[in-house]
Design a protein around this motif. Sequence first.
Motif, PDB file in Angstrom:
ATOM      1  N   PHE A   1      34.452  66.890  35.452  1.00 40.55           N
ATOM      2  CA  PHE A   1      34.436  66.269  36.287  1.00 40.55           C
ATOM      3  C   PHE A   1      34.562  66.082  38.009  1.00 40.55           C
ATOM      4  CE2 PHE A   1      33.463  61.544  38.356  1.00 40.55           C
ATOM      5  CZ  PHE A   1      32.640  60.834  37.720  1.00 40.55           C
ATOM      6  N   ARG A   2      35.501  66.350  38.414  1.00 40.94           N
ATOM      7  CA  ARG A   2      35.241  67.255  39.756  1.00 40.94           C
ATOM      8  C   ARG A   2      34.909  68.292  39.854  1.00 40.94           C
ATOM      9  NH1 ARG A   2      37.599  62.048  42.462  1.00 40.94           N
ATOM     10  NH2 ARG A   2      37.904  60.547  41.025  1.00 40.94           N
ATOM     11  N   SER A   3      34.800  69.023  38.979  1.00 43.05           N
ATOM     12  CA  SER A   3      33.910  70.500  39.569  1.00 43.05           C
ATOM     13  C   SER A   3      32.696  70.453  40.764  1.00 43.05           C
ATOM     14  CB  SER A   3      33.929  71.159  38.351  1.00 43.05           C
ATOM     15  OG  SER A   3      33.134  71.334  37.702  1.00 43.05           O
ATOM     16  N   SER A   4      32.739  71.840  40.617  1.00 40.85           N
ATOM     17  CA  SER A   4      31.520  71.760  41.584  1.00 40.85           C
ATOM     18  C   SER A   4      30.148  72.404  40.532  1.00 40.85           C
ATOM     19  CB  SER A   4      31.811  73.265  42.213  1.00 40.85           C
ATOM     20  OG  SER A   4      32.315  74.283  41.684  1.00 40.85           O
ATOM     21  N   GLN A   5      30.376  72.463  39.151  1.00 37.11           N
ATOM     22  CA  GLN A   5      29.406  72.500  38.536  1.00 37.11           C
ATOM     23  C   GLN A   5      28.152  70.823  37.893  1.00 37.11           C
ATOM     24  OE1 GLN A   5      31.580  75.423  36.428  1.00 37.11           O
ATOM     25  NE2 GLN A   5      29.687  75.812  35.218  1.00 37.11           N
ATOM     26  N   SER A   6      29.319  70.482  38.252  1.00 37.46           N
ATOM     27  CA  SER A   6      29.355  68.657  38.344  1.00 37.46           C
ATOM     28  C   SER A   6      27.866  67.821  39.169  1.00 37.46           C
ATOM     29  CB  SER A   6      30.578  67.318  38.294  1.00 37.46           C
ATOM     30  OG  SER A   6      30.208  66.561  38.406  1.00 37.46           O
ATOM     31  N   VAL A   7      27.815  67.009  38.221  1.00 37.22           N
ATOM     32  CA  VAL A   7      26.220  67.089  39.577  1.00 37.22           C
ATOM     33  C   VAL A   7      25.718  65.626  39.020  1.00 37.22           C
ATOM     34  CG1 VAL A   7      25.471  68.519  39.498  1.00 37.22           C
ATOM     35  CG2 VAL A   7      24.380  67.961  37.461  1.00 37.22           C
ATOM     36  N   VAL A   8      27.527  64.870  38.859  1.00 37.62           N
ATOM     37  CA  VAL A   8      27.345  62.924  38.024  1.00 37.62           C
ATOM     38  C   VAL A   8      26.818  62.109  39.462  1.00 37.62           C
ATOM     39  CG1 VAL A   8      28.557  63.122  36.708  1.00 37.62           C
ATOM     40  CG2 VAL A   8      29.128  62.668  38.264  1.00 37.62           C
ATOM     41  N   PHE A   9      27.278  62.401  40.864  1.00 34.27           N
ATOM     42  CA  PHE A   9      26.859  61.984  41.856  1.00 34.27           C
ATOM     43  C   PHE A   9      25.570  61.956  42.494  1.00 34.27           C
ATOM     44  CE2 PHE A   9      32.135  61.972  41.846  1.00 34.27           C
ATOM     45  CZ  PHE A   9      31.470  60.643  41.526  1.00 34.27           C
ATOM     46  N   ASP A  10      24.765  63.197  42.017  1.00 36.70           N
ATOM     47  CA  ASP A  10      23.300  63.659  42.590  1.00 36.70           C
ATOM     48  C   ASP A  10      22.619  63.556  41.763  1.00 36.70           C
ATOM     49  OD1 ASP A  10      24.109  64.988  44.726  1.00 36.70           O
ATOM     50  OD2 ASP A  10      23.973  67.283  43.051  1.00 36.70           O
ATOM     51  N   GLU A  11      22.886  62.649  40.400  1.00 34.04           N
ATOM     52  CA  GLU A  11      22.216  62.282  39.087  1.00 34.04           C
ATOM     53  C   GLU A  11      21.808  60.671  39.657  1.00 34.04           C
ATOM     54  OE1 GLU A  11      22.349  61.785  34.567  1.00 34.04           O
ATOM     55  OE2 GLU A  11      23.779  62.433  35.773  1.00 34.04           O
ATOM     56  N   ALA A  12      22.821  59.832  39.856  1.00 37.46           N
ATOM     57  CA  ALA A  12      23.820  58.487  40.211  1.00 37.46           C
ATOM     58  C   ALA A  12      22.321  58.375  40.978  1.00 37.46           C
ATOM     59  CB  ALA A  12      24.418  58.186  40.048  1.00 37.46           C
ATOM     60  N   GLU A  13      22.511  59.155  42.601  1.00 43.22           N
ATOM     61  CA  GLU A  13      22.407  59.201  43.448  1.00 43.22           C
ATOM     62  C   GLU A  13      20.399  58.896  43.378  1.00 43.22           C
ATOM     63  OE1 GLU A  13      21.056  60.471  47.844  1.00 43.22           O
ATOM     64  OE2 GLU A  13      21.872  61.223  46.987  1.00 43.22           O
ATOM     65  N   ASN A  14      20.114  59.580  42.709  1.00 45.53           N
ATOM     66  CA  ASN A  14      18.099  59.922  41.917  1.00 45.53           C
ATOM     67  C   ASN A  14      18.599  58.966  41.157  1.00 45.53           C
ATOM     68  OD1 ASN A  14      17.912  62.560  43.419  1.00 45.53           O
ATOM     69  ND2 ASN A  14      18.388  63.602  41.556  1.00 45.53           N
ATOM     70  N   ARG A  15      19.001  58.094  40.341  1.00 45.50           N
ATOM     71  CA  ARG A  15      18.750  56.728  39.604  1.00 45.50           C
ATOM     72  C   ARG A  15      18.542  56.168  40.631  1.00 45.50           C
ATOM     73  NH1 ARG A  15      22.476  57.626  36.089  1.00 45.50           N
ATOM     74  NH2 ARG A  15      24.330  56.243  36.886  1.00 45.50           N
ATOM     75  N   MET A  16      19.556  56.133  41.687  1.00 48.79           N
ATOM     76  CA  MET A  16      19.128  54.425  42.348  1.00 48.79           C
ATOM     77  C   MET A  16      17.548  54.638  43.253  1.00 48.79           C
ATOM     78  SD  MET A  16      21.521  53.901  45.923  1.00 48.79           S
ATOM     79  CE  MET A  16      21.090  55.341  46.579  1.00 48.79           C
ATOM     80  N   HIS A  17      17.807  55.451  43.662  1.00 54.63           N
ATOM     81  CA  HIS A  17      16.224  55.731  44.560  1.00 54.63           C
ATOM     82  C   HIS A  17      14.983  55.747  43.300  1.00 54.63           C
ATOM     83  CE1 HIS A  17      17.756  57.498  48.044  1.00 54.63           C
ATOM     84  NE2 HIS A  17      18.476  58.237  47.752  1.00 54.63           N
ATOM     85  N   THR A  18      15.668  56.275  42.229  1.00 50.07           N
ATOM     86  CA  THR A  18      14.195  55.324  41.386  1.00 50.07           C
ATOM     87  C   THR A  18      14.609  54.062  40.526  1.00 50.07           C
ATOM     88  OG1 THR A  18      14.898  57.403  40.094  1.00 50.07           O
ATOM     89  CG2 THR A  18      13.480  56.240  38.011  1.00 50.07           C
ATOM     90  N   ILE A  19      15.224  53.618  40.656  1.00 45.34           N
ATOM     91  CA  ILE A  19      15.251  51.758  40.670  1.00 45.34           C
ATOM     92  C   ILE A  19      15.076  51.459  41.693  1.00 45.34           C
ATOM     93  CG2 ILE A  19      17.260  49.624  39.742  1.00 45.34           C
ATOM     94  CD1 ILE A  19      18.485  52.160  38.421  1.00 45.34           C
ATOM     95  N   LYS A  20      15.254  51.565  43.254  1.00 41.63           N
ATOM     96  CA  LYS A  20      14.737  50.138  43.586  1.00 41.63           C
ATOM     97  C   LYS A  20      12.474  50.812  43.777  1.00 41.63           C
ATOM     98  CE  LYS A  20      16.448  53.056  47.572  1.00 41.63           C
ATOM     99  NZ  LYS A  20      17.032  53.373  48.689  1.00 41.63           N
ATOM    100  N   ALA A  21      12.476  52.303  43.709  1.00 40.32           N
ATOM    101  CA  ALA A  21      11.240  51.943  43.429  1.00 40.32           C
ATOM    102  C   ALA A  21      10.358  51.235  42.301  1.00 40.32           C
ATOM    103  CB  ALA A  21      10.510  53.629  43.174  1.00 40.32           C
ATOM    104  N   VAL A  22      11.266  50.979  41.259  1.00 40.96           N
ATOM    105  CA  VAL A  22      10.715  50.358  40.247  1.00 40.96           C
ATOM    106  C   VAL A  22      11.035  48.792  41.148  1.00 40.96           C
ATOM    107  CG1 VAL A  22      11.067  49.282  38.024  1.00 40.96           C
ATOM    108  CG2 VAL A  22      10.775  51.614  38.338  1.00 40.96           C
ATOM    109  N   ILE A  23      11.765  48.492  41.248  1.00 42.28           N
ATOM    110  CA  ILE A  23      11.162  47.111  41.981  1.00 42.28           C
ATOM    111  C   ILE A  23      10.636  46.704  42.919  1.00 42.28           C
ATOM    112  CG2 ILE A  23      13.470  45.554  43.562  1.00 42.28           C
ATOM    113  CD1 ILE A  23      15.670  47.107  41.930  1.00 42.28           C
TER     114      ILE A  23
END
Length: 184
Positions: free
Chosen positions: A149-171
């Motif tokens: 989860f905390r490794s350099s291979q993990s992109v979970v927080f980038d994924e969450a940030e992208n989802r946030m911007h997508t949700i803002k666009a829908v709103i």
Amino acid sequence: MSKFVFTGDIRNNVCYGLMYGAAKMGMHFVALGPKDLHIDDEVLHYCQEQAKLSNGKIEVLDNIEEAVKDADVIYTDIWVSMGEDESLYKPRVEMLSPYKVTIDMMKKTGKSSTLFMHCLPSFHDFETEVASMKQKEGIDIREVEDEVFRSSQSVVFDEAENRMHTIKAVIVSTLVGHIDIIDI
């Protein structure tokens, strides 16, 4: 063709949504989970037909080595969702533990570039109240090791940030449409 592996509870909405998208995009999608979990036949058939049209591939496997070999992405989701019956933890953990995303699983891809993704929230350590309580009961509910989860291979927080911007666009889109309707 990119190979995308979803591991764990392959009957859930996250797996289905990713499978639909992969089928449309021409990806090689692997649902990796226990034989006891069955993807709805109608959903699987539809996705396999869509994959044929896009030159993709949809597979359902329970063999970890076969499923993750050459994977570009390994994705998982929590095993028991908030609000589900407490009695589900122990049997789900027993069934899904072999499919936990571990350093060993990531190495079995044979690629150092394989990414780890998760839609969050995640049980990756014992610092949450629920994970700590279950650990005291002898139940390890983590679907991913903290080292992954905390490794350099993990992109979970980038994924969450992208989802946030997508949700803002829908709103914004929804609000703009509403403003046009009421004719300010």
